[in-house]
Design an enzyme around this catalytic site. Structure first.
Site, mmCIF file in Angstrom:
data_model
loop_
_atom_site.group_PDB
_atom_site.id
_atom_site.type_symbol
_atom_site.label_atom_id
_atom_site.label_comp_id
_atom_site.label_asym_id
_atom_site.label_seq_id
_atom_site.Cartn_x
_atom_site.Cartn_y
_atom_site.Cartn_z
ATOM 1 N N LYS A 82 0.841 -1.184 0.000
ATOM 2 C CA LYS A 82 0.000 0.000 0.000
ATOM 3 C C LYS A 82 0.875 1.232 0.000
ATOM 4 C CE LYS A 82 0.679 1.960 3.391
ATOM 5 N NZ LYS A 82 1.947 2.527 3.931
ATOM 6 N N TYR A 85 -4.370 4.365 6.557
ATOM 7 C CA TYR A 85 -4.875 3.456 7.601
ATOM 8 C C TYR A 85 -6.147 4.011 8.236
ATOM 9 C CZ TYR A 85 -0.489 0.857 7.327
ATOM 10 O OH TYR A 85 0.561 0.102 6.888
HETATM 11 P P1 NAD Z 1 12.559 1.581 2.062
HETATM 12 O O1 NAD Z 1 13.108 2.825 1.512
HETATM 13 O O2 NAD Z 1 13.189 1.017 3.287
HETATM 14 O O3 NAD Z 1 12.573 0.437 0.945
HETATM 15 C C1 NAD Z 1 12.453 0.700 -0.416
HETATM 16 C C2 NAD Z 1 13.427 -0.151 -1.200
HETATM 17 O O4 NAD Z 1 13.288 0.187 -2.576
HETATM 18 C C3 NAD Z 1 14.894 0.107 -0.810
HETATM 19 O O5 NAD Z 1 15.555 -1.119 -0.670
HETATM 20 C C4 NAD Z 1 15.450 0.881 -2.010
HETATM 21 O O6 NAD Z 1 16.799 0.624 -2.237
HETATM 22 C C5 NAD Z 1 14.591 0.332 -3.142
HETATM 23 N N1 NAD Z 1 14.524 1.217 -4.315
HETATM 24 C C6 NAD Z 1 14.540 0.814 -5.582
HETATM 25 N N2 NAD Z 1 14.478 1.838 -6.418
HETATM 26 C C7 NAD Z 1 14.414 2.944 -5.669
HETATM 27 C C8 NAD Z 1 14.346 4.335 -5.986
HETATM 28 N N3 NAD Z 1 14.309 4.780 -7.250
HETATM 29 N N4 NAD Z 1 14.295 5.209 -4.959
HETATM 30 C C9 NAD Z 1 14.293 4.787 -3.684
HETATM 31 N N5 NAD Z 1 14.377 3.476 -3.331
HETATM 32 C C10 NAD Z 1 14.434 2.551 -4.324
HETATM 33 O O7 NAD Z 1 10.995 1.834 2.287
HETATM 34 P P2 NAD Z 1 9.956 0.933 3.090
HETATM 35 O O8 NAD Z 1 9.582 1.641 4.345
HETATM 36 O O9 NAD Z 1 10.446 -0.453 3.185
HETATM 37 O O10 NAD Z 1 8.664 1.031 2.133
HETATM 38 C C11 NAD Z 1 8.552 0.287 0.950
HETATM 39 C C12 NAD Z 1 7.068 0.074 0.613
HETATM 40 O O11 NAD Z 1 6.461 -0.668 1.641
HETATM 41 C C13 NAD Z 1 6.270 1.363 0.492
HETATM 42 O O12 NAD Z 1 5.304 1.219 -0.530
HETATM 43 C C14 NAD Z 1 5.557 1.482 1.821
HETATM 44 O O13 NAD Z 1 4.328 2.185 1.746
HETATM 45 C C15 NAD Z 1 5.331 0.032 2.161
HETATM 46 N N6 NAD Z 1 5.254 -0.193 3.606
HETATM 47 C C16 NAD Z 1 4.194 -0.857 4.087
HETATM 48 C C17 NAD Z 1 4.074 -1.076 5.446
HETATM 49 C C18 NAD Z 1 2.910 -1.854 5.962
HETATM 50 O O14 NAD Z 1 2.750 -1.931 7.163
HETATM 51 N N7 NAD Z 1 2.119 -2.463 5.105
HETATM 52 C C19 NAD Z 1 5.058 -0.606 6.317
HETATM 53 C C20 NAD Z 1 6.156 0.063 5.792
HETATM 54 C C21 NAD Z 1 6.247 0.270 4.424
#
Ligand code: NAD
Length: 393
Positions: free
Chosen positions: A156, A244
């Protein structure tokens, strides 16, 4: 994480019922009411299987993006899945991917990068692709994944725009693959119980819902940096965490809003909010007359709370949408009643839900259409805030 959780839970009364399908029954027994869902989205669990599942069969999953959420929550949760196993990783960082592959028993030949990602089509070990990238990349990687013939789980918010969401749905349909949005709270036992209680009449007639989700965006955290970038994030606090509050209002009522009003404010000069918004407060009116006051913020301390106000009692879920350690209380004039429910790994539940939906060829409970509806409503919330008008949905 869940071992810690289990010890925490020893101080609570736990209902000893095994299996996701029984959650509804166990909580139902606990509160002694009859649950009649008003729509399929908010049902208390997957529909009963038409066909028995093949014993021991697990589908193979590839995780795309090895960021904070993927590595800290999702990848470890495969260990608790009954129907799903991690078999492939997609990352721009080969060394990191090899480290996680070794830790979680993934064959290094199943490590992909963003350039050779499409060749995953030739890997029969991979049945499902889980997209855990910044929001602005969800559409591209979900569509490429579906075109590679794989089923898709996408984080999401589903995508930045309604058009992207529709393109994702179309791509999955064209490839005859399932598409599910990872709305973990719709698989989480405390939230499922709150839905049952609210819809059972136990609180009397529902009048209002308040749902608040906020945290402080921290630009020192790499996971928060892209969240301040409109192109990668799609929006601000609303897209990330206010979603949420919106989801809660929809799944607690089991209805779709008919009217929306909203107000937005970002602290002037705060570098975090050059491109995305800080605060959005919005009000939703549902057909039953329930009014929902929702807040969303990147500027206040961690809050993940849902309150449901009925004519006879109030339900409070706080924390409501955390990863673990939820608390559900029914408040009445003559005292409070805490509901004790067995905590489960909601990530494993949602992952297995998609695997089971694939094995049984049925629509997952939170399909692409559910993600599209939220993106559509969030766009209307922005419009209501921009125009100062109440919008009819
Ligand atoms: P994050 O930045 O830790 O992870 C993103 C990953 O994408 C990184 O490993 C990064 O290297 C990679 N990536 C690839 N191309 C990229 C670019 N062009 N720019 C930036 N990063 C790039 O973020 P996150 O907190 O893990 O979030 C990732 C997804 O998960 C989001 O869509 C977020 O909304 C979702 N999320 C959901 C929940 C949940 O509870 N359902 C919780 C946290 C995050």
């Amino acid at each position: 994480m869940f071992d810690l959780l289990k010890s925490e839970l020893t101080r609570r009364t736990i209902l000893h019922k095994a299996g996701f399908g029984l959650i509804a029954l166990s909580t139902f027994g606990a509160v002694g009411t009859i649950f009649k869902p008003t729509r399929t989205l908010a049902q208390a669990g997957p529909a009963p299987a038409k066909e028995p599942l093949p014993p021991e069969k697990k589908l193979g999953w590839a995780v795309v993006g090895l960021g904070k959420f993927a590595t800290q929550q999702i990848i470890p949760s495969f260990g608790e899945c009954k129907r799903s196993k991690l078999v492939a990783l997609v990352s721009g960082d080969r060394t990191k991917a090899e480290r996680y592959a070794q830790q979680y028993g993934v064959n290094p030949k199943n490590i992909y990068n963003y350039q050779n990602y499409d060749s995953i089509r030739d890997n029969p070990e991979v049945d499902v692709i889980y997209v855990i990238l910044p929001n602005g990349l969800h559409a591209e990687y979900s569509i490429r994944g579906a075109q590679a013939g794989k089923h898709i789980m996408c984080e999401k918010p589903m995508a930045n725009t309604v058009e992207e969401c529709q393109a994702m749905i179309n791509a999955a349909k064209k490839s005859d693959r399932k598409l599910m949005i990872a709305y973990r709270c719709q698989y989480e036992p405390y939230n499922l119980t709150a839905i049952q209680i609210a819809q059972s009449g136990k609180l009397g007639k529902l009048k209002a819902i308040a749902s608040d989700h906020g945290r402080n965006l921290d630009l020192k955290d790499p996971a928060d940096r892209w969240r301040a970038n409109k192109k990668l994030a799609g929006g601000g606090s609303l897209y990330d965490i206010g979603i949420y509050s919106l989801q809660a209002a929809r799944y607690i009522t089991g209805e779709e809003p008919q009217e929306i009003s909203a107000m937005m404010y970002s602290t002037p000069g705060d570098p975090r909010f050059r491109e995305v918004e800080e605060n959005v407060n919005f009000v939703l009116r549902f057909p039953s007359g329930v009014l929902s006051n929702c807040t969303s913020s990147y500027g206040y301390s961690d809050t993940k709370r849902i309150q449901v106000f009925g004519s006879d009692a109030t339900l409070e879920l706080d924390p409501a949408t955390d990863y673990y350690q939820h608390r559900l209380t029914i408040k009445r004039k003559n005292g409070n009643e805490e509901q004790n429910i067995e905590e489960k790994n909601q990530f494993a539940l949602e992952i297995d839900h998609l695997s089971e939906s694939i094995m049984q060829n049925k629509q997952p409970k939170t399909p692409g259409e559910e993600g599209l509806q939220d993106v559509r409503l969030m766009q209307l919330i922005y419009e209501a805030a921009r125009t100062g008008k109440t919008i009819k949905v």
